[in-house]
Design a protein around this motif. Structure first.
Motif, mmCIF file in Angstrom:
data_model
loop_
_atom_site.group_PDB
_atom_site.id
_atom_site.type_symbol
_atom_site.label_atom_id
_atom_site.label_comp_id
_atom_site.label_asym_id
_atom_site.label_seq_id
_atom_site.Cartn_x
_atom_site.Cartn_y
_atom_site.Cartn_z
ATOM 1 N N THR A 147 0.855 -1.187 0.000
ATOM 2 C CA THR A 147 0.000 0.000 0.000
ATOM 3 C C THR A 147 0.895 1.243 0.000
ATOM 4 O O THR A 147 1.998 1.220 0.539
ATOM 5 C CB THR A 147 -0.930 0.041 1.223
ATOM 6 O OG1 THR A 147 -0.124 0.034 2.417
ATOM 7 C CG2 THR A 147 -1.854 -1.164 1.251
ATOM 8 N N TRP A 148 0.399 2.312 -0.590
ATOM 9 C CA TRP A 148 1.129 3.578 -0.584
ATOM 10 C C TRP A 148 0.155 4.704 -0.863
ATOM 11 O O TRP A 148 -0.998 4.475 -1.235
ATOM 12 C CB TRP A 148 2.277 3.558 -1.580
ATOM 13 C CG TRP A 148 1.896 3.547 -3.038
ATOM 14 C CD1 TRP A 148 1.838 4.601 -3.891
ATOM 15 C CD2 TRP A 148 1.529 2.393 -3.818
ATOM 16 N NE1 TRP A 148 1.455 4.191 -5.153
ATOM 17 C CE2 TRP A 148 1.269 2.848 -5.131
ATOM 18 C CE3 TRP A 148 1.391 1.032 -3.534
ATOM 19 C CZ2 TRP A 148 0.879 1.987 -6.157
ATOM 20 C CZ3 TRP A 148 0.998 0.174 -4.551
ATOM 21 C CH2 TRP A 148 0.755 0.648 -5.844
ATOM 22 N N LYS A 149 0.626 5.921 -0.678
ATOM 23 C CA LYS A 149 -0.218 7.093 -0.868
ATOM 24 C C LYS A 149 0.522 8.140 -1.685
ATOM 25 O O LYS A 149 1.721 8.375 -1.469
ATOM 26 C CB LYS A 149 -0.642 7.661 0.488
ATOM 27 C CG LYS A 149 -1.673 8.777 0.396
ATOM 28 C CD LYS A 149 -2.135 9.211 1.790
ATOM 29 C CE LYS A 149 -3.155 10.342 1.681
ATOM 30 N NZ LYS A 149 -3.598 10.827 3.011
ATOM 31 N N ASP A 151 -0.320 12.051 -2.601
ATOM 32 C CA ASP A 151 -1.238 13.164 -2.354
ATOM 33 C C ASP A 151 -2.518 12.622 -1.710
ATOM 34 O O ASP A 151 -2.444 11.995 -0.665
ATOM 35 C CB ASP A 151 -1.501 13.935 -3.650
ATOM 36 C CG ASP A 151 -0.228 14.562 -4.214
ATOM 37 O OD1 ASP A 151 0.621 14.989 -3.412
ATOM 38 O OD2 ASP A 151 -0.074 14.609 -5.448
ATOM 39 N N LEU A 153 -4.518 10.284 -2.949
ATOM 40 C CA LEU A 153 -4.862 8.970 -3.476
ATOM 41 C C LEU A 153 -4.176 7.865 -2.676
ATOM 42 O O LEU A 153 -2.961 7.912 -2.462
ATOM 43 C CB LEU A 153 -4.465 8.852 -4.951
ATOM 44 C CG LEU A 153 -5.237 9.717 -5.936
ATOM 45 C CD1 LEU A 153 -4.638 9.599 -7.334
ATOM 46 C CD2 LEU A 153 -6.719 9.327 -5.962
ATOM 47 N N ARG A 154 -4.970 6.865 -2.238
ATOM 48 C CA ARG A 154 -4.429 5.701 -1.548
ATOM 49 C C ARG A 154 -4.459 4.508 -2.493
ATOM 50 O O ARG A 154 -5.480 4.233 -3.144
ATOM 51 C CB ARG A 154 -5.244 5.389 -0.295
ATOM 52 C CG ARG A 154 -5.276 6.514 0.718
ATOM 53 C CD ARG A 154 -5.610 5.996 2.113
ATOM 54 N NE ARG A 154 -6.763 5.133 2.147
ATOM 55 C CZ ARG A 154 -7.939 5.477 2.665
ATOM 56 N NH1 ARG A 154 -8.111 6.694 3.160
ATOM 57 N NH2 ARG A 154 -8.946 4.625 2.685
ATOM 58 N N LYS A 156 -3.514 0.271 -3.270
ATOM 59 C CA LYS A 156 -3.226 -1.071 -2.758
ATOM 60 C C LYS A 156 -3.055 -1.978 -3.965
ATOM 61 O O LYS A 156 -3.968 -2.118 -4.782
ATOM 62 C CB LYS A 156 -4.360 -1.569 -1.870
ATOM 63 C CG LYS A 156 -4.065 -2.901 -1.182
ATOM 64 C CD LYS A 156 -5.090 -3.179 -0.097
ATOM 65 C CE LYS A 156 -4.694 -4.396 0.721
ATOM 66 N NZ LYS A 156 -5.576 -4.580 1.891
ATOM 67 N N ILE A 180 -7.810 1.613 -5.588
ATOM 68 C CA ILE A 180 -7.455 3.020 -5.415
ATOM 69 C C ILE A 180 -8.613 3.754 -4.761
ATOM 70 O O ILE A 180 -9.776 3.594 -5.160
ATOM 71 C CB ILE A 180 -7.133 3.681 -6.777
ATOM 72 C CG1 ILE A 180 -6.020 2.909 -7.499
ATOM 73 C CG2 ILE A 180 -6.714 5.139 -6.590
ATOM 74 C CD1 ILE A 180 -5.759 3.393 -8.910
ATOM 75 N N TYR A 181 -8.295 4.577 -3.762
ATOM 76 C CA TYR A 181 -9.310 5.383 -3.082
ATOM 77 C C TYR A 181 -8.877 6.843 -3.078
ATOM 78 O O TYR A 181 -7.716 7.158 -2.780
ATOM 79 C CB TYR A 181 -9.501 4.901 -1.643
ATOM 80 C CG TYR A 181 -10.482 5.747 -0.859
ATOM 81 C CD1 TYR A 181 -11.856 5.615 -1.072
ATOM 82 C CD2 TYR A 181 -10.039 6.687 0.068
ATOM 83 C CE1 TYR A 181 -12.764 6.398 -0.367
ATOM 84 C CE2 TYR A 181 -10.936 7.469 0.774
ATOM 85 C CZ TYR A 181 -12.293 7.320 0.550
ATOM 86 O OH TYR A 181 -13.185 8.097 1.235
ATOM 87 N N GLU A 183 -9.268 10.409 -1.391
ATOM 88 C CA GLU A 183 -9.739 11.170 -0.232
ATOM 89 C C GLU A 183 -10.303 12.524 -0.655
ATOM 90 O O GLU A 183 -11.174 13.080 0.020
ATOM 91 C CB GLU A 183 -8.597 11.358 0.769
ATOM 92 C CG GLU A 183 -8.084 10.047 1.348
ATOM 93 C CD GLU A 183 -6.882 10.243 2.245
ATOM 94 O OE1 GLU A 183 -6.277 11.348 2.193
ATOM 95 O OE2 GLU A 183 -6.527 9.308 2.989
ATOM 96 N N SER A 186 -9.223 14.015 -7.368
ATOM 97 C CA SER A 186 -7.810 13.879 -7.747
ATOM 98 C C SER A 186 -7.675 13.454 -9.197
ATOM 99 O O SER A 186 -8.547 12.756 -9.741
ATOM 100 C CB SER A 186 -7.117 12.834 -6.864
ATOM 101 O OG SER A 186 -7.237 13.142 -5.497
#
Length: 292
Positions: A147-149, A151, A153-154, A156, A180-181, A183, A186
């Motif tokens: 997992t990473w972020k 800006d 956007l998260r 997995k 992808i999520y 917040e 974006s």
């Protein structure tokens, strides 16, 4: 919508306890990369006495991938695997020459409490030289998945290779699956981040592609990897599927996949004649539909 894209709406089926939305296959597109079947489960609230109980059924020539957002599923198969799959985990069963399995609500959820079931069941066709491999089951807990972020956007990486990263689950041909999520609203630049055909499955919210809004319950398929960018709305959740198409055409008959139509017929007859292995202690049986 540009002519190198296809827009697909879920075709809903009522299974009694919950609603399934089927995204793949459909008439104009049988596969996206090696992905040959995508079912959206829920979101549905399950109550006392209404649970998931998918009885014993077979597979050949494919891998099943189970990925949940809410709820739990207990997987049991004929090679002895027993695994509860929770949100964010990945269950990956490779049928190869033949396997049977069940999918059920775990015992600890069979009480007076309501719970939400929501996730995806995906079939990935095996390449020709792997269709008759020995069956196996692989499990990847959520904590083991990259997992990473960036800006707002998260990301997995559920499977394969994408965005310069590699997942523990690689599969048997070049592929990717990314959760992808957003917040906040974006823009996501995809150029050079993915290889092969791409499907955008909108779990919730919406994306904007070439001034078109694609919403939850829809899937957008690009038949080229020359994607530039997409815009995700605030709280949008998106799954990216795809990869390189298999070099050999594959065929689908019920729960069986093969490059050979004769092999599909053999699997059908073997199931009708109870020649598949069984899950220990389970005598249930889902008959093959009579119209096949």
């Amino acid at each position: 919508m540009a002519n190198n894209k296809l827009l697909v709406n879920e075709r809903q089926r009522d299974l009694g306890n919950f609603i399934i939305g089927r995204l793949l296959p459909f008439r104009k597109k049988r596969q996206v990369g090696p992905f040959t079947f995508i079912d959206h489960m829920g979101p549905t609230t399950l109550k006392k006495g209404n649970y998931i109980d998918v009885n014993l059924h077979p597979h050949t020539g494919l891998s099943t991938l189970t990925y949940l957002f809410e709820g739990q599923m207990e997987h049991r198969d004929s090679i002895g695997s027993v695994q509860v799959i929770s949100p964010g985990d990945v269950g990956f069963m490779t049928a190869g020459k033949g396997v049977t399995h069940t999918e059920r609500t775990p015992d600890h959820l069979r009480n007076n409490e309501e719970f939400v079931m929501h996730g995806y069941q995906i079939w990935i066709a095996l390449p020709k030289d792997k269709e008759e491999m020995q069956p196996q089951f692989d499990f990847y807990p959520s904590s083991a998945i990259p997992t990473w972020k960036i800006d707002a956007l998260r990301f997995k990486l559920v499977a394969g290779n994408a965005f310069g990263k590699s997942a523990p689950l690689q599969g048997y041909s070049p592929l990717f699956m990314v959760d992808i999520y957003a917040e906040e609203t974006s823009t996501l630049n995809l150029r050079g981040q993915l290889e092969g055909e791409v499907a955008f499955v909108i779990v919730k919210g919406a994306i904007i592609v070439e001034n078109e809004s694609i919403k939850a319950g829809q899937m957008l398929i690009s038949t080229t990897d020359e994607q530039c960018q997409i815009v995700l709305s605030k709280d949008c959740q998106l799954l990216l599927f795809g990869g390189a198409p298999l070099p050999n055409e594959t065929h689908l008959l019920w729960n069986f996949v093969s490059h050979s139509k004769d092999r599909l017929q053999q699997a059908k007859e073997d199931w009708k004649n109870h020649k598949f292995p069984k899950v220990a202690g389970d005598d249930t049986y889902i008959p093959i539909p009579p119209n096949l």
